[in-house]
Write a protein that holds these residues in place. Structure first.
Motif, PDB file in Angstrom:
ATOM      1  N   VAL A   1       0.819  -0.952   0.159  1.00  0.00           N
ATOM      2  CA  VAL A   1       0.004  -0.368  -0.274  1.00  0.00           C
ATOM      3  C   VAL A   1       0.702   0.830  -0.376  1.00  0.00           C
ATOM      4  O   VAL A   1       2.413   0.774   0.142  1.00  0.00           O
ATOM      5  CB  VAL A   1      -0.792  -0.132   1.017  1.00  0.00           C
ATOM      6  N   ARG A   2       0.336   2.648  -0.775  1.00  0.00           N
ATOM      7  CA  ARG A   2       1.180   3.602  -0.083  1.00  0.00           C
ATOM      8  C   ARG A   2      -0.252   4.555   0.683  1.00  0.00           C
ATOM      9  O   ARG A   2      -0.995   4.592   0.599  1.00  0.00           O
ATOM     10  CB  ARG A   2       0.505   4.465  -1.257  1.00  0.00           C
ATOM     11  N   SER A   3       0.691   4.941   2.205  1.00  0.00           N
ATOM     12  CA  SER A   3       0.403   5.759   2.965  1.00  0.00           C
ATOM     13  C   SER A   3       0.326   6.971   3.172  1.00  0.00           C
ATOM     14  O   SER A   3       1.624   7.599   2.537  1.00  0.00           O
ATOM     15  CB  SER A   3       0.444   4.647   4.686  1.00  0.00           C
ATOM     16  N   PHE A   4      -1.030   7.808   3.758  1.00  0.00           N
ATOM     17  CA  PHE A   4      -0.696   8.793   3.336  1.00  0.00           C
ATOM     18  C   PHE A   4      -0.222   9.773   5.154  1.00  0.00           C
ATOM     19  O   PHE A   4      -1.226  10.221   5.671  1.00  0.00           O
ATOM     20  CB  PHE A   4      -1.552  10.014   2.697  1.00  0.00           C
ATOM     21  N   PRO A   5       0.568   9.298   5.750  1.00  0.00           N
ATOM     22  CA  PRO A   5       0.296  10.033   6.686  1.00  0.00           C
ATOM     23  C   PRO A   5       0.233  11.787   6.436  1.00  0.00           C
ATOM     24  O   PRO A   5      -0.203  12.148   8.339  1.00  0.00           O
ATOM     25  CB  PRO A   5       1.555   9.957   7.663  1.00  0.00           C
ATOM     26  N   GLN A   6       0.871  12.257   6.038  1.00  0.00           N
ATOM     27  CA  GLN A   6       0.891  14.015   5.903  1.00  0.00           C
ATOM     28  C   GLN A   6       0.571  14.463   5.260  1.00  0.00           C
ATOM     29  O   GLN A   6      -0.224  13.381   3.881  1.00  0.00           O
ATOM     30  CB  GLN A   6       2.435  14.191   5.818  1.00  0.00           C
ATOM     31  N   GLY A   7      -0.594  15.863   5.306  1.00  0.00           N
ATOM     32  CA  GLY A   7      -1.190  16.179   4.624  1.00  0.00           C
ATOM     33  C   GLY A   7      -2.772  15.622   4.154  1.00  0.00           C
ATOM     34  O   GLY A   7      -2.959  14.707   5.036  1.00  0.00           O
ATOM     35  N   GLU A   8      -3.853  16.983   4.623  1.00  0.00           N
ATOM     36  CA  GLU A   8      -4.958  16.561   4.244  1.00  0.00           C
ATOM     37  C   GLU A   8      -5.573  15.727   2.934  1.00  0.00           C
ATOM     38  O   GLU A   8      -6.110  15.456   3.658  1.00  0.00           O
ATOM     39  CB  GLU A   8      -5.743  18.008   4.319  1.00  0.00           C
ATOM     40  N   ARG A   9      -5.108  16.298   2.423  1.00  0.00           N
ATOM     41  CA  ARG A   9      -5.309  15.839   0.772  1.00  0.00           C
ATOM     42  C   ARG A   9      -3.810  15.135  -0.101  1.00  0.00           C
ATOM     43  O   ARG A   9      -2.857  15.937   0.158  1.00  0.00           O
ATOM     44  CB  ARG A   9      -5.965  16.299   0.083  1.00  0.00           C
ATOM     45  N   ASN A  10      -4.013  14.056  -0.741  1.00  0.00           N
ATOM     46  CA  ASN A  10      -3.056  14.119  -1.283  1.00  0.00           C
ATOM     47  C   ASN A  10      -3.382  13.650  -2.344  1.00  0.00           C
ATOM     48  O   ASN A  10      -4.271  11.936  -2.779  1.00  0.00           O
ATOM     49  CB  ASN A  10      -1.761  12.359  -0.699  1.00  0.00           C
ATOM     50  N   CYS A  11      -2.980  13.442  -4.262  1.00  0.00           N
ATOM     51  CA  CYS A  11      -3.581  13.570  -4.761  1.00  0.00           C
ATOM     52  C   CYS A  11      -2.792  13.315  -5.991  1.00  0.00           C
ATOM     53  O   CYS A  11      -1.330  13.477  -6.005  1.00  0.00           O
ATOM     54  CB  CYS A  11      -3.831  14.303  -5.649  1.00  0.00           C
ATOM     55  N   TYR A  12      -3.370  10.919  -7.411  1.00  0.00           N
ATOM     56  CA  TYR A  12      -2.108  11.066  -7.664  1.00  0.00           C
ATOM     57  C   TYR A  12      -2.873  12.149  -9.371  1.00  0.00           C
ATOM     58  O   TYR A  12      -3.824  12.259  -9.555  1.00  0.00           O
ATOM     59  CB  TYR A  12      -2.626   9.384  -7.882  1.00  0.00           C
ATOM     60  N   THR A  13      -1.679  12.024 -10.391  1.00  0.00           N
ATOM     61  CA  THR A  13      -2.203  12.449 -10.955  1.00  0.00           C
ATOM     62  C   THR A  13      -1.701  11.657 -12.510  1.00  0.00           C
ATOM     63  O   THR A  13      -0.482  10.871 -13.254  1.00  0.00           O
ATOM     64  CB  THR A  13      -1.182  13.782 -11.737  1.00  0.00           C
ATOM     65  N   LEU A  14      -3.047  11.528 -13.258  1.00  0.00           N
ATOM     66  CA  LEU A  14      -3.152  10.600 -14.358  1.00  0.00           C
ATOM     67  C   LEU A  14      -2.891  10.819 -15.386  1.00  0.00           C
ATOM     68  O   LEU A  14      -3.923  11.664 -15.310  1.00  0.00           O
ATOM     69  CB  LEU A  14      -4.357   9.028 -14.010  1.00  0.00           C
ATOM     70  N   LYS A  15      -2.468  10.349 -16.784  1.00  0.00           N
ATOM     71  CA  LYS A  15      -1.816  11.398 -17.777  1.00  0.00           C
ATOM     72  C   LYS A  15      -2.522  10.378 -18.856  1.00  0.00           C
ATOM     73  O   LYS A  15      -1.393  10.182 -19.734  1.00  0.00           O
ATOM     74  CB  LYS A  15      -1.042  12.193 -17.912  1.00  0.00           C
ATOM     75  N   PRO A  16      -4.398   9.569 -19.058  1.00  0.00           N
ATOM     76  CA  PRO A  16      -4.138   8.670 -20.225  1.00  0.00           C
ATOM     77  C   PRO A  16      -3.613   9.181 -21.228  1.00  0.00           C
ATOM     78  O   PRO A  16      -3.830   9.919 -21.808  1.00  0.00           O
ATOM     79  CB  PRO A  16      -5.474   8.217 -20.008  1.00  0.00           C
ATOM     80  N   LEU A  17      -3.361   8.070 -22.207  1.00  0.00           N
ATOM     81  CA  LEU A  17      -2.803   8.161 -23.958  1.00  0.00           C
ATOM     82  C   LEU A  17      -4.248   8.894 -24.749  1.00  0.00           C
ATOM     83  O   LEU A  17      -4.231   9.556 -25.537  1.00  0.00           O
ATOM     84  CB  LEU A  17      -2.133   6.766 -24.030  1.00  0.00           C
ATOM     85  N   GLU A  18      -5.313   8.309 -23.843  1.00  0.00           N
ATOM     86  CA  GLU A  18      -6.141   8.728 -25.175  1.00  0.00           C
ATOM     87  C   GLU A  18      -6.485  10.261 -24.830  1.00  0.00           C
ATOM     88  O   GLU A  18      -7.472  11.229 -25.245  1.00  0.00           O
ATOM     89  CB  GLU A  18      -7.850   8.337 -24.765  1.00  0.00           C
ATOM     90  N   GLY A  19      -5.944  11.005 -23.884  1.00  0.00           N
ATOM     91  CA  GLY A  19      -6.647  12.146 -23.311  1.00  0.00           C
ATOM     92  C   GLY A  19      -7.503  13.050 -22.758  1.00  0.00           C
ATOM     93  O   GLY A  19      -8.766  12.156 -22.377  1.00  0.00           O
ATOM     94  N   ASN A  20      -7.975  14.473 -22.591  1.00  0.00           N
ATOM     95  CA  ASN A  20      -9.393  14.726 -22.704  1.00  0.00           C
ATOM     96  C   ASN A  20     -10.415  14.591 -23.682  1.00  0.00           C
ATOM     97  O   ASN A  20     -10.453  13.248 -24.666  1.00  0.00           O
ATOM     98  CB  ASN A  20      -9.569  15.906 -23.139  1.00  0.00           C
ATOM     99  N   ASP A  21     -12.164  14.839 -23.464  1.00  0.00           N
ATOM    100  CA  ASP A  21     -12.895  14.082 -24.013  1.00  0.00           C
ATOM    101  C   ASP A  21     -13.207  13.174 -24.205  1.00  0.00           C
ATOM    102  O   ASP A  21     -13.506  12.452 -25.279  1.00  0.00           O
ATOM    103  CB  ASP A  21     -12.882  14.750 -25.076  1.00  0.00           C
ATOM    104  N   THR A  22     -12.328  11.637 -23.414  1.00  0.00           N
ATOM    105  CA  THR A  22     -12.824  10.398 -23.395  1.00  0.00           C
ATOM    106  C   THR A  22     -13.171   9.946 -21.808  1.00  0.00           C
ATOM    107  O   THR A  22     -13.161  10.557 -20.854  1.00  0.00           O
ATOM    108  CB  THR A  22     -11.682  10.100 -23.218  1.00  0.00           C
TER     109      THR A  22
END
Length: 463
Positions: free
Chosen positions: A108-129
């Motif tokens: 697992v990846r645990s987040f003991p620090q910070g109120e929010r933690n975010c993954y940034t996903l960049k799918p190849l198909e891009g936007n409007d999908t």
């Protein structure tokens, strides 16, 4: 149009050739030859399964540079280190590891620090999908605290769902169908004061069409996806399902099944897995109805329902299967006549409300056979009304972050959800896009020229 016609004629000729050849070889009836031809054609059609190579499959907590191939699905899972720069890698307790536990749940990846933690996903198909996003969680006492956490899950700036556990070995799977308007998708975990958020795995798949009814201001959260009449206790997913949907077995009191392939000659728009459609539930009594009931517990929830049918029996001349569908005592769909080894889908055009969803499938007066159901999907409609931060401010602050190499914890949207980035103050006006009004970089050790992007923060009041 002429090219399409020639293609259809060519495919029909191939199928006819297969049927004639099989009849010659095995002295089969035309119907039996058709079934065999379906199986032959399926082997060719398997090449057309969606290539999920452009999708995202990450094992959260896997060290940087590590990857592996899942033994059951052949999906390659990689580390999440390049998708997030906060959190710590942990391994679940050895007492929860077993030979049948998927490898994706061991770390697992645990987040003991910070109120929010975010993954940034960049799918190849891009936007409007349209994307299917799936997050998996298993606590497994990874922190040796033996205390079940609870936290919130967001897509972008809108709340996806709450994550809670029944026990330490409880596997929680959250799934959403989301229309992405930008090339980046943020998946965020929020600390709500009930334990440290964590995540086991994160997956993203894409659809090539709009079979599921999503809009930019809404999303579909999975409530149920059932393999009705299943004869096994196994969940069906990729490679059987080219979209990698997960179909949970739902055995019926009465069931029918076939070994013949469903949708081998004519692919349905939903691309339903044959393994799911090869089984169906039916009433024990030929004159009985097929009943399904789900207690939602919240009368304000709105649902979309998709029912999938395929006839699995070769009907005799004097046999006929036709039925209606009632929802909570009201007629929902009438005159459903399943096609032999071909999928048919009935869905709700408008969202339905109710603290209970009670379905009843009843044969019509013309029908000699009881109703059947092969598969069922139910989604909760989620309103995604909160707008992300003003795009001009986002572009400016991203340039500042890049130029000065600051903001290690600057992830996801600068102002939402609920918490702004460290050093930022935002203004909020209902569902309008938030704007950055204050920026404090005094402790960042900045040097060099002042970047012009600071001037692009049009609403900035304090620097």
């Amino acid at each position: 149009m002429a090219a399409q016609s020639r293609a259809k004629v060519g495919w029909t000729s191939i199928v006819c050739f297969i049927i004639i050849s099989l009849k010659t070889i095995c002295d089969c009836t035309e119907e039996e030859s058709r079934v065999l031809a379906s199986d032959v054609a399926l082997k060719q059609a398997r090449r057309k399964l969606d290539d999920i190579g452009g999708s995202i499959s990450i094992d959260c907590g896997l060290p940087l540079g590590f990857s592996y191939t899942d033994e059951i699905t052949d999906i390659i899972y990689t580390s999440d280190e390049e998708l997030i720069n906060t959190g710590v890698n942990k391994s679940i307790s050895s007492k929860f590891k077993s030979g049948i536990l998927p490898k994706t749940l061991e770390n697992v990846r645990s987040f003991p620090q910070g109120e929010r933690n975010c993954y940034t996903l960049k799918p190849l198909e891009g936007n409007d999908t349209i994307y299917l996003i799936r997050a998996l969680f298993m606590y497994g006492d990874y922190d040796d605290d033996d205390k079940l956490p609870e936290f919130d899950l967001y897509v972008g700036v809108n709340r996806w769902d709450n994550v809670r556990f029944d026990n330490a070995s409880h596997v929680v799977i959250k799934e959403i169908i989301h229309l992405a308007l930008t090339g980046e998708i943020y998946v965020c975990l929020l600390n709500i004061g009930k334990g440290t958020p964590f995540i086991s795995a994160l997956e993203l798949r894409h659809f090539h069409n709009t079979i599921y009814r999503t809009q930019p201001e809404s999303a579909l959260v999975l409530y149920r996806r059932l393999d009705v009449g299943s004869t096994t206790n196994q969940t069906v997913r990729y490679k059987d399902d080219s979209y990698d949907r997960m179909w949970v077995p739902y055995p019926g009191s009465g069931s029918i099944n076939t070994s013949s392939t469903v949708d081998s000659l004519l692919e349905s728009e939903y691309r339903l897995p044959s393994k799911v459609m090869q089984t169906a539930a039916k009433p024990m009594n030929i004159n009985g109805s097929l009943e399904f009931e789900f207690e939602t517990g919240d009368s304000s929830l709105k649902f979309y329902v998709y029912m999938h049918f395929a006839e699995l029996e070769i009907l005799q001349v004097n046999q006929y299967r036709e039925f209606i569908i009632e929802l909570n005592g009201n007629l929902w769909k009438e005159s459903v006549v399943p096609e032999y080894l071909n999928s048919t889908t009935r869905f709700s055009k408008y969202p339905m409300k109710g603290s209970k969803l009670s379905f009843s499938l009843r044969k019509t007066s013309k029908s000699t056979l009881p109703p059947i159901l092969n598969a069922l999907e139910i989604y909760v409609l989620k309103d995604f009304l909160q707008a992300s931060t003003d795009q001009g401010d986002v572009n400016a602050i991203m340039n500042i972050k890049s130029r000065y190499q600051v903001g290690e914890g600057w992830q996801g949207d600068p102002c939402e959800p609920k918490y702004s980035w460290d050093g930022l103050t935002c203004s909020y006006n209902g569902y309008d896009p938030p704007k950055i009004i204050s920026l404090n970089l005094s402790s960042k050790g900045l040097a060099g020229r002042i970047v012009h992007s600071l001037y692009d923060l049009k609403s900035l009041q304090k620097l």
